[in-house]
Design an enzyme around this catalytic site. Structure first.
Site, short mmCIF file in Angstrom:
data_model
loop_
_atom_site.label_atom_id
_atom_site.label_comp_id
_atom_site.label_asym_id
_atom_site.label_seq_id
_atom_site.Cartn_x
_atom_site.Cartn_y
_atom_site.Cartn_z
N GLU A 121 0.83 -1.20 0.00
CA GLU A 121 0.00 0.00 0.00
C GLU A 121 0.86 1.25 0.00
O GLU A 121 2.07 1.21 0.22
CB GLU A 121 -0.95 0.00 1.20
CG GLU A 121 -0.26 0.01 2.55
CD GLU A 121 -1.22 -0.21 3.71
OE1 GLU A 121 -2.39 -0.59 3.47
OE2 GLU A 121 -0.80 -0.02 4.87
N ARG A 199 -2.63 -7.60 13.37
CA ARG A 199 -2.50 -6.59 14.43
C ARG A 199 -1.54 -7.14 15.48
O ARG A 199 -1.79 -8.21 16.05
CB ARG A 199 -3.87 -6.29 15.02
CG ARG A 199 -3.92 -5.13 15.99
CD ARG A 199 -5.32 -4.93 16.56
NE ARG A 199 -6.30 -4.64 15.54
CZ ARG A 199 -7.44 -5.32 15.37
NH1 ARG A 199 -7.71 -6.35 16.15
NH2 ARG A 199 -8.28 -4.98 14.42
#
Length: 323
Positions: A121, A199
């Site tokens: 990204e 996470r």
């Protein structure tokens, strides 16, 4: 065959524990609550598929269009590579608070574990509070064991790299790089079509029900690049009325456009869909007799079959994305 034209989509708005109200206050998005963190602008992620919001095909899904007319929508070489999977996911993100510290797997690992693309990204900062910062990578190279020790001791933040940000700051986040968007940052995100996030640390926050959010400690271990690498800051030209390259990688090409005059774009020359994210000002995209206004916080997808468009403006800044 349906006649394709430049599309706007209904924003897919996401409640997030760290979200705020800037998507409404700055972009006029119809946010559902005061903790709205994301607006998915162009998506074919299962369960979150974009719906066309303009013209004769209003109400149809992007995935249906891709199933019916893949080459016309994305371009021949992109269809040959990705089939009927749209390769890019486009978002605006409002971080009122810090996001969790996380990492994304590469294509190989994501395919093996999730039958998904990996998640490379980039971020373009549109607005930032004073002292806002991002976490990108480590401040020194570490071993897997050292990383685990810091994680267990609650000292992970001591080995992370913090980067101050301001409007226009741009970062390329390749897979394996530990990262987090910091509080007070409003940004545009361009990424592979994937919703796979591991996470690793969440500051011991609790959700609205008082629960700690799930961590993916073990899954992340094989996904993380533990080496310090200064490969994430994107330097780019701000030349007027030109396609200034920001990022060119196997998954997307992104250019920065700062225009004070009309700019014709030969879509057919690239055999690719084009996505325009307006990051400042306003203008319009014209295609034949169609004129579509665009302003800060809006996104337009131009199908590959639209051979020629013109961006009309006297003051606009855009991110131009294609493959």
């Amino acid at each position: 065959m349906k006649q394709l034209y430049p599309f706007k989509f209904r924003p897919i708005l996401k409640e997030r524990i760290w979200g705020g109200t800037k998507l409404r206050d700055v972009f006029s998005k119809p946010i559902p609550n005061e903790i709205t963190g994301e607006s998915w602008e162009v998506s074919t992620v299962k369960g979150d598929v974009s719906i066309i919001d303009n013209g004769s095909l209003s109400g149809e899904s992007l995935q249906k269009l891709l199933d019916e007319q893949p080459e016309a929508l994305v371009g021949k070489h992109i269809y040959e590579r990705f089939g009927k999977e749209f390769p890019i996911l486009i978002k605006f993100i409002d971080a009122r608070e810090d996001l969790s510290i996380q990492v994304h797997p590469n294509d190989e690992l994501a395919k093996k574990r999730h039958n998904s693309f990996g998640k490379t990204e980039m971020w373009y900062v549109m607005d930032a509070d004073k002292d806002a910062q991002l976490i990108v990578g480590f401040n020194k190279s570490v071993t897997k064991e050292e990383y685990q020790q810091h994680l267990e001791n609650g000292t992970l933040t001591e080995i992370l790299n913090y980067e101050p940000v301001s409007e226009g700051s741009t970062f390329f986040i390749n897979t394996g790089k530990v990262h987090a968007i910091g509080a007070g940052t409003l940004l545009a995100e361009i990424q592979q079509t994937s919703d796979i996030t591991y996470r690793v640390y969440d500051f011991n926050r609790r959700d609205k029900n008082g629960n700690l959010r799930e961590l993916h400690t073990e899954q992340a271990l094989d996904a993380i690049d533990y080496q310090k690498k200064d490969d994430f800051k994107v330097q780019y030209s701000h030349s007027l009325n030109e396609h200034n390259t920001m990022v060119s990688c196997p998954y997307f090409i992104t250019n920065y456009l700062k225009l004070n005059q009309n700019l014709p774009v030969a879509i057919s020359a690239r055999d690719s869909f084009h996505i325009y994210m307006c990051v400042k000002g306003q203008g319009a995209i014209t295609y034949g007799d169609l004129t579509m206004p665009i302003q800060k916080g809006e996104t337009i997808l131009v199908p590959a079959s639209c051979e020629q468009i013109t961006i009309e403006t006297n003051d606009i800044e855009l991110l131009e994305v294609y493959l």
